[in-house]
Design an enzyme around this catalytic site. Sequence first.
Site, mmCIF file in Angstrom:
data_model
loop_
_atom_site.group_PDB
_atom_site.id
_atom_site.type_symbol
_atom_site.label_atom_id
_atom_site.label_comp_id
_atom_site.label_asym_id
_atom_site.label_seq_id
_atom_site.Cartn_x
_atom_site.Cartn_y
_atom_site.Cartn_z
ATOM 1 N N LYS A 112 0.822 -1.213 0.000
ATOM 2 C CA LYS A 112 0.000 0.000 0.000
ATOM 3 C C LYS A 112 0.858 1.266 0.000
ATOM 4 C CE LYS A 112 -4.111 -2.103 0.756
ATOM 5 N NZ LYS A 112 -3.805 -3.524 0.983
HETATM 6 C C1 PLP Z 1 -4.535 -4.709 0.659
HETATM 7 C C2 PLP Z 1 -3.780 -5.967 0.696
HETATM 8 C C3 PLP Z 1 -4.054 -7.016 -0.199
HETATM 9 C C4 PLP Z 1 -5.179 -6.945 -1.199
HETATM 10 O O1 PLP Z 1 -4.970 -5.953 -2.183
HETATM 11 P P1 PLP Z 1 -6.217 -5.421 -3.032
HETATM 12 O O2 PLP Z 1 -5.665 -4.297 -3.838
HETATM 13 O O3 PLP Z 1 -7.219 -4.954 -2.033
HETATM 14 O O4 PLP Z 1 -6.703 -6.541 -3.854
HETATM 15 C C5 PLP Z 1 -3.244 -8.139 -0.155
HETATM 16 N N1 PLP Z 1 -2.245 -8.252 0.746
HETATM 17 C C6 PLP Z 1 -1.961 -7.272 1.630
HETATM 18 C C7 PLP Z 1 -0.858 -7.470 2.597
HETATM 19 C C8 PLP Z 1 -2.713 -6.095 1.636
HETATM 20 O O5 PLP Z 1 -2.433 -5.129 2.512
#
Ligand code: PLP
Length: 463
Positions: A112
């Site tokens: 993120k």
């Molecule tokens: C947010 C997240 C996901 C999923 O990603 P999306 O974009 O919501 O599909 C997978 N793994 C981790 C560690 C995350 O923080």
Amino acid sequence: MHYVSTRGAAPVLDFGGAMMTGLARDGGLYVPQSVPQLAQADIAALAGLSYEDTVFRVMRPFLGDTFGEDEFRRLIADAYAGFGHAARAPMVQLGANHFLLELFHGPTLAFKDFAMQMIGQMMQAALAKSGQRITIVGATSGDTGSAAIEAFRGLSNVDVFILFPHGRVSEVQRRQMTTPVEANVHALALDGDFDDCQARVKDMFNHFAFRDTVGLAGVNSINWARVLSQVVYYFYAGVALGAPHRKVSFTVPTGNFGDIFAGYIARAMGLPIERLVIATNHNDILHRALTTGSYATNGVRPSISPSMDIQVSSNFERALFDALGRDGRAVAGLMDDLKSTGAFAIPQGALQALRDTFASGRCGEDETSATITATLAATGELLCPHSAVGVHVAQDHLSATPMITLATAHPAKFPDAVERATGIRPALPPRMADLYDRPERVTRVPNDLTALETLVLQRTGRA
Ligand SMILES: *Cc1c(COP(=O)(O)O)cnc(C)c1O
């Protein structure tokens, strides 16, 4: 560069407008009217560039005149300066034709950070020009919230409120949200699950009087600027393995469909991606939808990969929009079905279009643990449970085409699950080693729109 809503009934905006608006006023999501193409030669020329230079070349065609070139280069440099690895997104090899893209070297140890640090810089620059003050309200299954707080803490023209499901995030995730001391940071523990958090945020966006009063802005992956920032690492990794001269495939641990949709955009821009594999945990609505054609909710069960404990994958709407021939009314109809009945049927033609691009697989809890154990033994790599879901599913899709699995979080973010699988308790990187000692600040909130809106009005000095 124009952006249109997936439901076809909201104003057309430029990049800056789409970024500051988040959710479109018709309830849809913004997408580019047409996706800019990178020619083969342009893609080949990315070979050997730094991550930052790759960001510039991949994102620039989408921005219109929102930022000057020098200004945009400065924003990129500032966004990635706090990462703990010079390569930003290093790749390791797991098997003969299987690679792992480590996206967890940012300030909060999950992928993120790649998009949130960029959107933090870009929003700050846009607000400095307009003199506006905004209120960011976000829902998180754990990692978005900490990344957003890290990107916006201490800014004078932004208040940031993060809703997370009480008791359903890991301790590291929670502490990353509750320990920042800045007064503009508000961590809210909601009595409900992630889908409740996300639904309340959408309710606030659909309550136009409130939305306009507080200057509501969204940084969930419904925000186009976040998806766009994630397109970059698909090019960075693909080119490192020989694209555009060689095809690559990706497997993506998926929840809200934002990360894998960024891969879809990379493919639409011209990166030769053979397969995009959706990897789900036992909350497998996307895998079932692609397999059966019915997108049907049936409750969220907590898992050891909590950031993927999601049913309503917001960004799936963007892929549906294309699969339905960009018919906004048809998308709105399916979303109404979802709201009223908890399900919708994907029309046959659209299902075929989705299957031409996406494959899918599911990984249960025991398989997740077993994959962490086996990967450590075979390669020395310690996976977080989300990345393990990806690695497990990828194993069913290996071929002569190099497979790149996205490692979405650092193992130290989920130490209990990793320790149970391996006996090793992964340590936090030294730069955040005191996380467990800092005091926490959090407000418990009910799953109630009016109560939440009142709190936001009070905390921002408007009531
Ligand atoms: C947010 C997240 C996901 C999923 O990603 P999306 O974009 O919501 O599909 C997978 N793994 C981790 C560690 C995350 O923080």
